[in-house]
Enzyme design. Structure first.
Site, PDB file in Angstrom:
ATOM      1  CB  CYS A 136      33.588  38.589  40.705  1.00 37.13           C
ATOM      2  SG  CYS A 136      32.643  37.066  40.450  1.00 37.13           S
ATOM      3  CG  HIS A 188      32.541  39.745  36.159  1.00 38.82           C
ATOM      4  ND1 HIS A 188      33.840  39.931  36.571  1.00 38.82           N
ATOM      5  CD2 HIS A 188      32.148  38.545  36.646  1.00 38.82           C
ATOM      6  CE1 HIS A 188      34.231  38.880  37.273  1.00 38.82           C
ATOM      7  NE2 HIS A 188      33.225  38.038  37.336  1.00 38.82           N
ATOM      8  CD  GLU A 231      34.943  43.089  35.089  1.00 37.85           C
ATOM      9  OE1 GLU A 231      35.397  41.977  35.402  1.00 37.85           O
ATOM     10  OE2 GLU A 231      34.015  43.649  35.706  1.00 37.85           O
TER      11      GLU A 231
END
Length: 333
Positions: A147, A239, A241
């Site tokens: 990001c 993202h 994750e």
């Protein structure tokens, strides 16, 4: 903070896993005695997200490891402003960022930080971050930039400026692979990925500068892109994750700031995230909040329900990406 784990190790928080934990035995009892893949995580996320980020990346590395062993070393840039509590945690549990050059890493993951200035070059960590980019390019096989870290890295490497979006890009988007690449092996034609950002990078500018755009997300633009020079650099505008509750937590944080008068606009709920009933209830609640803004209104927030199957879709695509990344590192070893 250093931890050694394989697919058999439960990860609740890296702080709970001692260095050397895990004997290399997978779920079926197979003992993999190969040298662990050494991964560094430079965790620059905001104080409230510090521990969640540790857990999220540890989980992805564990799930992607298969029978391989992975050793994770946690670092943080010293120049990122921190509260006293977060600074104590970093000083107590993280490896010193000065040791980064002395640890022989196969791969590195660098997160973004909470933005404090409109221009990245004005951020308090800019000079330290530039040195990190140069070190990663020179001394790792591959680095993932997540990001805002992706935006800062391409600005330093090639002078590509991010551009401000008319409104925040927040939600779960369908991302499509654009080319054959080992990072995308065995991924389905489209995958679900979370995005949460105020800025964007132009795909044509990236291509002109020699980057390969690997995945594009409908409604969110460039998702994953890469370049290979001395090191394989992988950039996520999204993202992968994030777990299934992260966007909800961010929305509630922003909504609370609006009700408290700390921001001017009422945040929009993340796209493609809540079920239809929740979206209708939130639209009515946000109308009330604009007409009668007060902190106490948060107690009247309706129940929030994500779309069915959201968690499974996010987990599957993220695990595949990290499995492929670890495989690339293992092959290059």
């Amino acid at each position: 903070m250093t931890l050694l784990f394989d697919s058999a190790d439960p990860i609740v928080s890296p702080a709970l896993v001692p260095d050397g934990a895990g004997d290399g035995r997978g779920r079926r009892g197979y003992c993999d005695r190969r040298k662990p893949i050494e991964i560094g995580l430079v965790n620059n996320m905001g104080d409230a997200a510090l521990r969640a980020t540790e857990r999220q990346f540890a989980r992805l590395l564990r799930d992607g490891a298969g029978t391989r062993r992975v050793r994770l070393h946690c670092f943080a840039l010293r120049s990122v402003p921190r509260s006293a509590t977060a600074r104590h945690r970093i000083d107590s549990l993280y490896s010193d960022i000065a040791d980064l050059g002395r640890v022989r890493l196969d791969g590195l993951i660098v997160t973004g930080a909470e933005p404090r200035t409109p221009a990245l070059r004005d951020e308090p960590y800019w000079d330290e971050f530039r040195r990190l980019v140069d070190r990663a390019e020179a001394s790792t096989r591959s680095t993932i930039w997540s990001c805002l870290a992706a935006h800062a890295a391409v600005l330093h490497l090639d002078g590509i400026e991010r551009r401000r979006l008319p409104q925040k890009c927040s939600g779960v988007y369908t991302s499509e692979g654009l080319r054959d690449d080992a990072l995308l092996t065995d991924l389905p034609a489209t995958v679900a990925v979370s995005h949460s950002r105020l800025n964007d990078l132009d795909g044509d500018q990236l291509t002109a500068a020699g980057y390969d755009v690997l995945m594009q997300a409908a409604g969110a633009g460039v998702d994953v892109f890469a370049r290979c020079d001395r090191s394989r650099m992988v950039f996520f505008q999204g993202h992968p994750e994030y777990d299934a509750t992260t966007l909800q937590r961010e929305f509630l944080r922003d909504l609370g700031r609006y009700l408290a008068g700390e921001r001017d606009d009422c945040p929009a709920p993340p796209e493609n995230y809540f079920c239809a009933r929740t979206e209708m209830r939130l639209a009515a609640f946000c109308d009330r909040a604009r007409a009668d803004r007060r902190t106490e209104l948060i107690a009247e927030l309706p129940p929030l329900e994500p779309r069915p199957g959201l968690a499974a879709a996010l987990d599957a695509s993220a695990a595949a990406l990290f499995r492929n990344w670890l495989s690339l590192l293992a092959t290059a070893a």
